[in-house]
Design an enzyme around this catalytic site. Sequence first.
Site, short mmCIF file in Angstrom:
data_model
loop_
_atom_site.label_atom_id
_atom_site.label_comp_id
_atom_site.label_asym_id
_atom_site.label_seq_id
_atom_site.Cartn_x
_atom_site.Cartn_y
_atom_site.Cartn_z
N TYR A 1 0.88 -1.17 0.00
CA TYR A 1 0.00 0.00 0.00
C TYR A 1 0.91 1.22 0.00
CZ TYR A 1 -3.50 3.41 1.61
OH TYR A 1 -4.31 4.51 1.73
N HIS B 1 -12.41 1.38 -3.93
CA HIS B 1 -11.64 0.58 -4.87
C HIS B 1 -12.41 -0.69 -5.17
CE1 HIS B 1 -7.53 2.56 -4.49
NE2 HIS B 1 -8.20 3.11 -3.48
#
Length: 479
Positions: free
Chosen positions: A332, A470
Amino acid sequence: MEKEEAMENPVGIEFIRNDPSRLESMTVEELRKLTRRVGIPSKGRKKDLVSALMTYSTKKENDTDKTSIPVSESLSSAFKMSQPDISSAKRKAKASTTSEDDAENSVAVSEVPQQTKKRSTKLELAESTRVKGGAKSVVTKQESSIETKEVLDTKRSRVIKRASSKIQGNALVVDQVDPSVNSSEPWTVFAHKKPQKGWVAYNPKTMRPPPLSSDKKSMKVLSWNVNGLRALLKLESFSALQLAQREDFDVLCLQETKIQEKDVEEIRKSLFEGYDNSFWTCSVSKLGYSGTAIISRIKPISVKYGLGMPDHDSEGRLVTVEFDKYYLINGYVPNSGEGLRRLAYRVNEWDTTLSNYLKDLEKSKPVILTGDLNCAHEEIDIYNPAGNRRSAGFTDEERKSFGDNFLARGLVDTFRKQNPNVVGYTYWGYRHGGRKTNRGWRLDYFLVSESIADNVHDSFILPDIMGSDHCPIGLVLKL
């Protein structure tokens, strides 16, 4: 009464020219009324008004060969238009046909021969004056409603035309299409503000290759930024078990779990059976922030958390698992943040450190880097490239860093390799309802070492899975 009757009689050009006293006998008020009706200035003294009308009649006589309507009839019509209800209806009609929204209608009207327009006006006025009392107002309303319907129909057709598509060069742009046309699958609506020839919208139903046969050994990996795992698990519409059954993945990589270390065991138990190997890393510098995890039904050879550098590892952004034939890295990548306050850290420190880490791993095995990499690399990867040049995730610095540190160093963007001209997004902001209109970004990736790029059977997006800003992405790798 006698003056009004006299004014309604035709005033011919020859009559005015041969007998100017006719105009001289009219009052200033009558002259001004006449000049206003024929569209010439009505200011000045009586002799100025008479002179203006004489000039007007002479000019109109010279133009007689261009129209079959005598000026006498024009002047007479001007007088007759003094009836308030008729003039009001005509003014409204004129206003409606020359409004900005109906410019096309105005052009069409202006192309009608002058002769036809004037005759039509005379006939309409004559027909209106034959109607008495209440019936007269009924006709006016009917004419008005017919005209209004025509205007509305024209507006509606122009809006549909403008909203459905437009052409830029050789590319068909349908970024303004009303998503209600395909509200069940908005991701199939092509949405891009700077399209290129050949670009098409991503449709996983038609663009994915057929599944491998059961005798072909492969591994299926999903990756998903869940934007808060606790909140996702509470949604009635989401079932981790259903996701696992539908996709039958081997490994699931999660980003932005936003959980704390004390919550890991509880959440691990609440997911699904059959995936007994899960590895979690959480942010310790800021609780309830960031966080990544890998959940697998295949036991890895080894597991590593972070990059091995305290400056980068306090936010729980990286988990690496080693399998027989490759390393899988779930990352991430830090967002450059509001005002790009972390941009320098992102491109000068994080990206370079991660890149070097991957190259070290490649010395022993190929690598697969997946996750929310927080960069839309090319203009095809973002709905509005021009409007986001200084937005986190699409700055020139981030895009160059992405290319230099990952692609130029031997990693392959598997989705783009498989779909070179496909506009497919993985992130849609909540603020402007981007998911409904398919105005998004592609921020989530599977990057693989060149040595195994040809082993990729499928690299895909699952835009129909909700629960986060997302959507999941997937990779099928032949072993």
